[in-house]
Design an enzyme around this catalytic site. Structure first.
Site, mmCIF file in Angstrom:
data_model
loop_
_atom_site.group_PDB
_atom_site.id
_atom_site.type_symbol
_atom_site.label_atom_id
_atom_site.label_comp_id
_atom_site.label_asym_id
_atom_site.label_seq_id
_atom_site.Cartn_x
_atom_site.Cartn_y
_atom_site.Cartn_z
ATOM 1 N N HIS A 102 -6.595 -6.432 -8.216
ATOM 2 C CA HIS A 102 -7.669 -6.375 -7.209
ATOM 3 C C HIS A 102 -8.845 -7.154 -7.788
ATOM 4 O O HIS A 102 -9.062 -7.126 -9.009
ATOM 5 C CB HIS A 102 -8.198 -4.953 -6.992
ATOM 6 C CG HIS A 102 -7.228 -3.943 -6.504
ATOM 7 N ND1 HIS A 102 -6.351 -3.298 -7.331
ATOM 8 C CD2 HIS A 102 -7.032 -3.405 -5.268
ATOM 9 C CE1 HIS A 102 -5.646 -2.420 -6.622
ATOM 10 N NE2 HIS A 102 -6.029 -2.466 -5.368
ATOM 11 N N ASP A 105 -10.703 -5.105 -10.219
ATOM 12 C CA ASP A 105 -10.076 -4.749 -11.504
ATOM 13 C C ASP A 105 -10.554 -5.703 -12.588
ATOM 14 O O ASP A 105 -10.398 -5.424 -13.776
ATOM 15 C CB ASP A 105 -8.538 -4.903 -11.469
ATOM 16 C CG ASP A 105 -7.888 -4.081 -10.394
ATOM 17 O OD1 ASP A 105 -8.465 -3.057 -10.008
ATOM 18 O OD2 ASP A 105 -6.806 -4.478 -9.925
HETATM 19 C C1 XLS Z 1 -2.771 3.000 -3.595
HETATM 20 C C2 XLS Z 1 -2.127 1.700 -3.456
HETATM 21 C C3 XLS Z 1 -2.830 0.562 -4.162
HETATM 22 C C4 XLS Z 1 -2.357 -0.758 -3.616
HETATM 23 C C5 XLS Z 1 -3.257 -1.899 -3.900
HETATM 24 O O1 XLS Z 1 -2.211 4.040 -3.341
HETATM 25 O O2 XLS Z 1 -0.817 1.812 -3.900
HETATM 26 O O3 XLS Z 1 -2.633 0.672 -5.532
HETATM 27 O O4 XLS Z 1 -1.092 -1.066 -4.112
HETATM 28 O O5 XLS Z 1 -4.503 -1.739 -3.341
#
Ligand code: XLS
Ligand code: NI
Ligand code: NI
Length: 438
Positions: A102, A105
């Site tokens: 993300h 991140d």
């Molecule tokens: C959350 C989601 C997240 C997505 C990316 O539950 O799995 O991690 O994969 O935003």
């Protein structure tokens, strides 16, 4: 390769099922050819930046339990660089070819969009250099549209159009960055695109907003010539009570309604499938059947905990059944297996990250090998074909072709004195068969 973040660990290699070395692969053998492709190319593993590098063990009840040395610098750009370096070191130690991230991140939201973007772009220069040096590739990028308080009432589905605009601007920047980094896909997970209560929610309006948002993302993908796949990641709830991208079927309905079929596929997460009350395999099969399978977030839930526990995969049987669907559809395409999985909070040592990935990679690889053997054996596929054999006969073909109405079918039943008899579905026999391969 110097290994400052995971010292004393050699690159992890395949040693075979009998190996007693903890940090070794028993099943994941990257060069072994499975169904016409090297295992590494068939599975396309990815490390998730958020759970494996940014997250430090906090939960809703407690603070970070394993502060990471790579997150400890004072300045956010220095943190980003260390975190990126640690990420590539993790990928290289594990032999994982891809990563996912993300925007947040990598670097935090520092106030205005322009400052936040400028900081991110500087960190991404470092990321780009790391990709060149390490040969690692980006499976997908995504914008975090759920963490900041401005998104508390949703991003695209927010009652305030200024939040919609902000989210759109953030996605524009992140999609362009993903394009620049050669990402294979771009993901949209609608974390807060849902509601807490219908009392203050105009559901129809919010669905239209979400549809509009997706259309804008598709338009921009074509505007900039991003060749990757756009993926929506279904999840039924958490953080909101109800999310509009509830499951594969709900997302398909959205795509159909807003004329996006063919433009957007699905990123299917194991634990999201089970939270929605489905088997993981069901979600994949549903996506494959409708031509919208895209990629996988690999993890698992706990049968007694009703939330997204995001544990590392451990069940080869579950993966064998999933692989059977994926291989049947021609493989992963631009997708892959992203470890959207996190350690348990007591697993405080960096080396726990390696054990977790090794176990997950082996479970997935073992499932892949089982699926290959099951398909080569052919008994299961033949059983399915036989079960539907009637539909290839004269009556079945005529019904499917659409030439027969209810009166025609009535006439056929009466004239031929049809009296169809139940036949065994043979489920237990087939369950035993599958077990032989796992
Ligand atoms: C959350 C989601 C997240 C997505 C990316 O539950 O799995 O991690 O994969 O935003
Ligand atoms: Ni996910
Ligand atoms: Ni999840």
């Amino acid at each position: 390769m110097s290994r400052p973040w995971f010292p004393d660990v050699e690159p992890i290699v395949y040693r075979g099922p009998q190996s007693e070395t903890p940090l070794a692969f028993r099943w994941y053998d990257p060069d072994r050819v499975v169904c016409g492709r090297r295992m590494e190319e068939q599975i396309r593993f990815a490390v998730a930046f958020w759970h494996s590098l940014a997250w430090e063990g906090s939960d809703v009840f407690g603070a970070a339990s394993f502060p990471r040395s790579w997150n400890s610098a004072a300045d956010p750009l220095a943190v980003a660089r260390d975190r990126i370096d640690a990420g590539f070191e993790l990928c290289e130690t594990l032999g994982i070819p891809f990563f996912c991230f993300h925007d947040r991140d990598v670097t935090p939201d520092v106030g205005s969009l322009s400052e936040t973007n400028a900081l991110l772009d500087r960190a991404l220069e470092h990321l780009e250099r790391g990709m060149e040096r390490s040969g690692r590739r980006l499976l997908w990028g995504t914008a975090n549209l759920f963490g900041h308080p401005r998104y508390a009432a949703g991003a695209a589905t927010n009652p305030d159009p200024e939040v919609f605009a902000f989210a759109a601007a953030q996605v524009k920047h992140c999609l362009e960055a993903t394009h620049r980094l050669g990402g294979a896909n771009y993901v949209l997970w609608g974390g807060r695109e849902g509601y807490e209560t219908l009392l203050h929610t105009d559901l129809r309006r919010e669905l239209d907003q979400l549809g509009r948002f997706l259309v804008l993302v598709v338009e921009h993908k074509h505007r900039i010539g991003f060749p990757g796949t756009l993926l929506v990641e279904p999840k039924p709830f958490e953080p909101t009570k109800h999310q509009y991208d509830f499951d594969a079927a709900a997302v398909l309905a959205l795509l159909q309604r807003y004329d996006l079929v063919g433009e957007v596929a699905l990123n299917i997460e194991v634990n999201h499938a089970t939270l929605a009350g489905h088997d993981f395999t069901h979600e994949i099969a549903y996506a494959v059947a409708n031509g919208i399978f895209g990629s996988i977030d690999a993890n698992r839930g706990d049968p007694r905990l009703g939330w997204d526990t995001d544990q590392f995969p451990d069940d080869p049987l579950e993966w064998a059944l999933a692989w059977r669907e994926i291989l049947g559809a021609g493989g992963m395409g631009t997708g892959g297996c992203n470890f959207d999985a996190k350690l348990r909070r007591q697993s405080v040592d960096p080396v726990d990250l390696l054990h977790a990935h090794v176990g997950g990679m082996d479970a997935i690889a073992r499932g892949l090998l089982a699926a290959e053997a099951l398909m080569a054996d052919g008994t299961l596929d033949r059983a399915v074909a036989e079960r539907y054999a009637g539909w290839e006969g004269e009556l079945g073909r005529s019904i499917r072709a659409g030439g027969l109405g209810l009166p025609d079918l009535e006439r056929i039943v009466l004239e031929r004195r049809l009296s169809p008899q139940p036949r065994s579905g043979g489920q237990e026999r087939l369950e035993n068969l599958v077990r032989r391969f796992v």
